[in-house]
Enzyme design. Sequence first.
Site, PDB file in Angstrom:
ATOM      1  N   PHE A   1       0.863  -1.183   0.000  1.00 15.02           N
ATOM      2  CA  PHE A   1       0.000   0.000   0.000  1.00 15.02           C
ATOM      3  C   PHE A   1       0.898   1.231   0.000  1.00 15.02           C
ATOM      4  O   PHE A   1       1.580   1.526   0.974  1.00 15.02           O
ATOM      5  CB  PHE A   1      -0.933   0.044   1.209  1.00 15.02           C
ATOM      6  CG  PHE A   1      -1.872   1.225   1.142  1.00 15.02           C
ATOM      7  CD1 PHE A   1      -3.057   1.137   0.443  1.00 15.02           C
ATOM      8  CD2 PHE A   1      -1.539   2.435   1.729  1.00 15.02           C
ATOM      9  CE1 PHE A   1      -3.917   2.230   0.329  1.00 15.02           C
ATOM     10  CE2 PHE A   1      -2.381   3.533   1.635  1.00 15.02           C
ATOM     11  CZ  PHE A   1      -3.572   3.434   0.930  1.00 15.02           C
TER      12      PHE A   1
ATOM     13  N   ASP B   1       9.415   3.138   1.709  1.00  7.54           N
ATOM     14  CA  ASP B   1       8.227   3.933   2.027  1.00  7.54           C
ATOM     15  C   ASP B   1       8.029   3.894   3.538  1.00  7.54           C
ATOM     16  O   ASP B   1       7.439   2.965   4.080  1.00  7.54           O
ATOM     17  CB  ASP B   1       7.009   3.361   1.296  1.00  7.54           C
ATOM     18  CG  ASP B   1       5.734   4.158   1.551  1.00  7.54           C
ATOM     19  OD1 ASP B   1       5.713   4.972   2.496  1.00  7.54           O
ATOM     20  OD2 ASP B   1       4.752   3.942   0.824  1.00  7.54           O
TER      21      ASP B   1
ATOM     22  N   LYS C   1       2.758  11.791   6.830  1.00  6.67           N
ATOM     23  CA  LYS C   1       1.929  11.586   8.012  1.00  6.67           C
ATOM     24  C   LYS C   1       2.454  12.311   9.244  1.00  6.67           C
ATOM     25  O   LYS C   1       2.204  13.497   9.419  1.00  6.67           O
ATOM     26  CB  LYS C   1       1.736  10.098   8.263  1.00  6.67           C
ATOM     27  CG  LYS C   1       0.930   9.407   7.152  1.00  6.67           C
ATOM     28  CD  LYS C   1       0.512   8.021   7.501  1.00  6.67           C
ATOM     29  CE  LYS C   1      -0.180   7.320   6.338  1.00  6.67           C
ATOM     30  NZ  LYS C   1      -1.466   7.919   5.947  1.00  6.67           N
TER      31      LYS C   1
END
Length: 404
Positions: free
Chosen positions: A142, A227, A256
């Site tokens: 993801f 990531d 984030k």
Amino acid sequence: MSASVIDLIATEARFGAHNYEPIGVVLSRGEGVWVWDTEGNRYLDCLSAYSAVSQGHCHPKILAAMVEQAHRLTLTSRAFHNDQLALFYEEIAALTGSHKVLPMNSGAEAVESAIKAVRKWGYEVKGVPDGAAEIIVCANNFHGRTLGIVGFSTDPETRTHFGPFAPGFRIIPFGDAAALQDAITPNTVAFLVEPIQGEAGVIIPPAGYFSEVRQLCTANNVMLVLDEIQTGLGRTGKLLAEQHEGIEADVTLLGKALSGGFYPVSAVLSNNDVLGTLRPGQHGSTFGGNPLACAVARAAMRVLVEEGMIENAARQGERFLEGLKNIRANTIREMRGRGLMLAVELHPEAGRARRYCEALQAKGILAKDTHEHTIRIAPPLVITSDQVDWALERLATTLTQDVS
């Protein structure tokens, strides 16, 4: 639920695209690890906005930095310099050991930017024939929801009826170094991978996997792109998850928690000449690197270090995982986690994990299901031992009861 809560949820459903399935609670306030709904009920946030609120809700020092900067200057575009960008570059490079920084907004933008940059590096530095660059990714990945990214997803929900997709990606199993070795060709420019697969259910690779990956990428002149948008900035008990195996990525993606939940901020960090291939006009973002974002990110990084949140994540994560493993329930298939990135996987016959999340809500805990049978647990990094124990009591009660 009161009439006002029902009305708010109904209005949202009437006007909004139905691309989410939120738990039935309407939140209106947050502080630290706690959030309150519109009726005044308090909940322990065990999702942290998918790790974006690692520093806790409405951290006062990040808030102060945001307000102060908002009074001075919010946006210039990159057509002009601003007095926050250079300081942001300097501080994030010092924190992470990176050499070059590309500021963006969302995590998906950081991923897309990295894909563009490693392809350009492949053509201009490695010498891959034009149009032939390949990037290796993992099954069950993801990395976001843009068209480019969902094109190399293996989740049918993210792909169906969104094609055609761009070529140039090869998919291998996660945690399998031999599969990576077999997939590398002279045209491979990068391996894009999450250190821990978060959305897949907090899937942790075998010990030594990333050491092998690093060796393979180095030997084949392939850029290792990690990531760390969810795993980075202390979530796993280290500043970056790569540090658990003592490796260093060529390109690191952050987002984030880079803003502590106040503002969309992401960054592509490079330890070599990958970002050096970009020239003026070839890539950019109107909001990327804006002074408000930079001031917020600087404060978010500062409190993470000064207040010992990374070390606390390691301590409390160990306490949380040990407590979860002590829960004896027939519903549980597996407990796993690293730092404060945890998951409880249920046996399929126990039913959907969402039902347990709804039962937890009634006990004052907000958690979120993923992949039908897994409950993700990722509280802010400021959680205390007493709060961990409080959560464990309620999790134990819920996981041992019939919620059908």
